[in-house]
Design an enzyme around this catalytic site. Structure first.
Site, PDB file in Angstrom:
ATOM      1  CG  HIS A   1      -1.910  -1.135   1.118  1.00 18.66           C
ATOM      2  ND1 HIS A   1      -2.685  -1.374   0.061  1.00 18.66           N
ATOM      3  CD2 HIS A   1      -2.070  -1.948   2.197  1.00 18.66           C
ATOM      4  CE1 HIS A   1      -3.393  -2.668   0.429  1.00 18.66           C
ATOM      5  NE2 HIS A   1      -3.201  -2.874   1.814  1.00 18.66           N
TER       6      HIS A   1
ATOM      7  CG  ASP B   1      -5.134  -5.998  -0.216  1.00 19.69           C
ATOM      8  OD1 ASP B   1      -5.239  -6.982   0.434  1.00 19.69           O
ATOM      9  OD2 ASP B   1      -5.104  -5.052   0.000  1.00 19.69           O
TER      10      ASP B   1
HETATM   11 ZN   LIG Z   1      -3.472  -6.877   2.665  1.00 17.87          ZN
END
Ligand SMILES: [Zn+2]
Length: 449
Positions: free
Chosen positions: A267, A318
């Site tokens: 991220h 993800d």
């Molecule tokens: Zn994750």
């Protein structure tokens, strides 16, 4: 050693454009020769379309696939979404997780993903009671990837606290090993093989206390294994870290030896300029997961600035609400356009490198992710006949791929020289959609009507 020959109409060999009429020879698991501009030999298997290296999905939580649609009917925040995620975490067994992961990894194979980085933290039974085999869940994930025909790096996550200064509770108890030394003991029993790499993960600075971090970073360094960690996905994580430690998550992990070329920060959304400097100077890879970051209203990370500073880019699905690495690639560029009101931050070849070679390197597979002699024979062919890609011209095939292709355009997938997907059909898992449906219903029963 038996040799297999594949002929493809176009192939991306790493440059700014695709080459035409390419013969790829495979001996055993590796590419033994590549020739361009050749006539199609009669004994070569034809892969019609554009062939690129197999794609690496550098960040996955397989069980989140069960939440697709279910968490999209209302609003909320990252933190309310997390409560929904815990409802699945509470009920999974090693068997039901195997079934769900197999179907999810088969969906990935159909999307052209030949290697998954599984960020795994659901280690134990309900209440945190260990299973009879300490790694039975992780081993189920390794088996699921093998049976779906793709490679896996199991990023076994250390997850010790429910937040900074908070105990694990409820379903979180299943994630915890007690302390980092016990985590290391458990993970050390897992071993690499032809389709498996074992890596380490720090779930986040929320979930691993500062005095436990070095045990995890040293474990990875001693083995030269990949080390991944969620980093600054939410502003609240930064604020809690600053309040508890007087520094940002990137600084905290860096101070404990967690940054470097074998590390990947997932991220990296809300960073200070000093964080960006630390990540770039240490050549830490960044894994952006744009479809999930949009879904969870995380924000847009500074991908271009990080890359310019020396932090390579990789991509992940993800939460698996979307499994489509073409969508992830274009989102990096398009999100940056929205944030900057300017076009043209990333070239198509750069984004494809993130999805292929740089992604594989971040997962501990430097020998995969490129169409080069000696590389593992993992490659993917995108058909050019769909309505999405009809009319694509050879000079801009890579741009067509990044900005217009979808997972459904993947027609053929080869892993280690073996065909896993042919003409859009998975050769090892016959009914991927049916298997997904039954695996999800097993863990989230539909309401009786
Ligand atoms: Zn994750």
């Amino acid at each position: 050693m038996p040799m297999i020959r594949y002929f493809t109409d176009h192939a991306w060999l790493g440059g700014a454009q695709a080459d035409a009429d390419v013969l790829i020879e495979v001996a055993g698991e590796r590419i033994s020769a590549i020739r361009t501009g050749v006539e199609r030999p009669p004994d070569a298997t034809h892969l019609p379309g554009l062939t690129l290296p197999g794609m690496a999905n550098s960040h996955s939580h397989a069980f989140h696939r069960a939440l697709r649609g279910r968490t999209h009917r209302s609003g909320g925040t990252f933190w309310t979404w997390r409560e929904d995620m815990y409802t699945v975490a509470a009920v999974l067994t090693p068997d039901s997780y195997y079934a769900l992961a197999l179907a999810t990894y088969a969906e990935m194979a159909l999307a052209g993903i030949t290697c998954v980085g599984e960020f795994h933290y659901l280690h134990h039974g309900p209440g945190g009671v260990p299973h009879a085999g300490a790694n039975v869940v992780g081993e189920a994930l390794l088996a699921a990837a093998r049976d779906a025909g793709i490679r896996i790096t199991l990023l076994d996550a250390c997850y010790l606290s429910g937040g900074i200064g908070e105990q694990l509770q409820g379903p979180q108890l299943r994630f915890g090993d007690g302390d980092a030394a016990a985590w290391a003991d458990r993970v050390s029993a897992l071993t690499d093989d032809d389709h498996v790499r074992i890596g380490a993960a720090i779930h986040s600075v929320r979930a691993v206390q500062a005095d436990q971090l070095t045990t995890v970073t040293q474990w990875a360094q001693e083995r030269q294994a990949p080390l991944h960690f969620h980093l600054s996905e939410q502003r609240a994580e930064n604020e809690a870290c600053l309040a508890a430690h007087g520094c940002t998550p990137a600084q905290l992990i860096g101070d404990h030896g967690g940054l470097g070329p074998l590390s990947t920060a997932v991220h990296a959304t809300h960073l200070t300029s000093r964080d960006i400097g630390l990540l770039g100077e240490s050549a830490t890879t960044i894994c952006m997961c744009p479809t999930t970051e949009r879904d969870l209203a995380d924000g847009i990370g500074p991908a271009r600035t990080l890359a310019d500073g020396g932090a390579p880019l990789s991509l992940g699905s993800d939460s698996n609400a979307v499994i489509d690495l073409f969508e992830e690639t274009r989102a990096v560029e398009l999100d940056e356009r929205l944030a900057s009101e300017r076009r043209g931050h990333w070239g198509a070849a750069e984004l494809l490198r993130a999805a292929t070679s740089d992604g594989h390197r971040s997962l501990g597979w430097p020998e995969a992710g490129s169409l080069t002699v000696g590389a593992l024979a993992d490659f993917v062919t995108v058909g050019l006949g769909s309505v999405r890609l009809a009319g694509a011209e050879p000079a801009t095939l890579l741009e067509s791929l990044v900005f217009a292709a979808g997972a459904a355009d993947v027609q053929d997938v080869v892993v280690g020289g073996r065909r896993v997907v042919a003409r859009g059909h998975h050769l090892l898992v016959d009914d991927v959609a049916g298997d997904l449906t039954s695996a999800i219903r097993a863990v989230l029963p539909w309401p009786a009507c």
